[in-house]
Structures are given as C-alpha cells and as structure tokens.
Design an enzyme around this catalytic site. Structure first.
Site, short mmCIF file in Angstrom:
data_model
loop_
_atom_site.label_atom_id
_atom_site.label_comp_id
_atom_site.label_asym_id
_atom_site.label_seq_id
_atom_site.Cartn_x
_atom_site.Cartn_y
_atom_site.Cartn_z
N TYR A 203 -25.24 -9.28 -20.70
CA TYR A 203 -25.97 -10.23 -21.55
C TYR A 203 -25.13 -11.46 -21.83
CZ TYR A 203 -29.22 -6.37 -22.70
OH TYR A 203 -30.12 -5.33 -22.66
N SER A 204 -25.44 -12.61 -21.51
CA SER A 204 -26.59 -13.19 -20.87
C SER A 204 -26.12 -13.99 -19.66
CB SER A 204 -27.32 -14.13 -21.81
OG SER A 204 -27.66 -13.53 -23.04
#
Length: 188
Positions: free
Chosen positions: A53-54
């Site tokens: 993420y991300s």
C-alpha cells in the site's frame, strides 16, 4: 463495537476491521491519524494493511501505509490496543526475489514490514494472493519459521481459491507447520 474471535487464532477483534489502503495516497498522514484515533475511540481494534500500500500511486514505493500506521502506534502508545494485520506477496524491490511467496521474499518482506510498523511482531500475517510459481511447501515452511521465531503470531491468506486454500492447509497439516487460520476473501 462488538468483538468476535478471529478464526482459530483466539484473537478478539472488532466486528469491523479498519483497512489502511488509502493512507498516504488518498489521505495524508494527519487525516490517517484522525481516522485511526476515531476508530480506536469507538472501540475498534483490528487494523489491516499491506506492504504494497500504495505502490500504484506515482512516487509511492509501497510500505507508506505501514509507515503511517507504525508512527501512529508509536505516537499514541497504541500497539497493545491493536490487532495488527499486514500482507505479503507484491513486488517490493527489483530482482528475482522482489515479489512472490518464496522463502527469500517472505523473510525480507516480513523484516521490512516489522521495521515500517515499528513493532517486533505481527499479529496476523497474510499472504496477499496465491503464487502458483512457488511450491506450497516452501511458502508454508517460510511462514512457519516466522511464527516459530515470534515475528508473526498467526497466519492468514487473502484472495485464494478454495482449491488452493485446501491444498495449502493439507501441506501445513502434513508437515506439522503453522497453518492459515483465516481467509480474507476478495470481496469482504
């Protein structure tokens, strides 16, 4: 907020798990802290993140959500109040072992997650999705070693087919290794 047992883990988790995929991408660190504070204040204790993420966002190498969560837990002295889940599988660095569920990737990815999360153990370490290019025995042995070392308390998987999950459980059971205790389906 209601609590329930998480699979076979014995962990007591809030009925609503807070996902952190938006941290460091859609919302900045200050807003992420506000979301985490509000969740904890309302009785939530189950926080889910992932090493990747991300990494799809330009300029974000991955691990940003874990870093934000780690700083929040440290700033709020909240580690013992949180059931911490993160995931492994995605490409996180260049090279042959930069992604997947092979032993070398799992070992390094776990160490990186522990550092970013500023903790010595992950409550629930989940394989983010299957990796049919790696023998399930290798994955199971690598995950078991993390449990035996105390770096991971429980194992889970995410986005597995029923056939592959059944096979993974059989591999773990046959060898007497730590096994997946819960499943996070694709749409949950």
């Amino acid at each position: 907020m209601d609590k329930r047992k998480l699979g076979r883990t014995g962990l007591s988790v809030s009925s609503v798990c807070l996902g952190t995929m938006q941290f460091g991408w859609r919302i900045d660190e200050k807003a992420s802290f506000e979301v985490l504070d509000a969740y904890l204040d309302r009785g939530g204790n189950f926080v889910d993140t992932a090493d990747m993420y991300s990494n799809w966002h330009p300029g974000n190498p991955g691990g940003v959500a874990e870093e934000i969560l780690g700083r929040w837990m440290k700033a709020r002295n909240a580690r013992k109040k949180v059931v911490l889940a993160t995931k492994v599988r995605c490409r996180m660095w260049k090279g042959k072992d930069g992604e997947g569920l092979g032993r070398k990737h799992i070992e390094r990815a776990c160490e990186d997650s522990l550092r970013r999360l500023q903790t010595d153990a992950i409550d629930l370490y989940q394989t983010h999705w299957d990796d049919e290019s790696v023998p399930q025995e290798e994955t199971a042995e690598a995950l078991d070693a993390l449990v035996r070392a105390g770096k991971v308390r429980h194992l889970g998987c995410s986005n597995f087919t029923a056939r592959r999950l059944a096979s993974a459980l059989a591999v773990s059971d046959k060898a007497g290794l730590a096994r997946y205790a819960c499943v996070q389906p694709h749409y949950n």
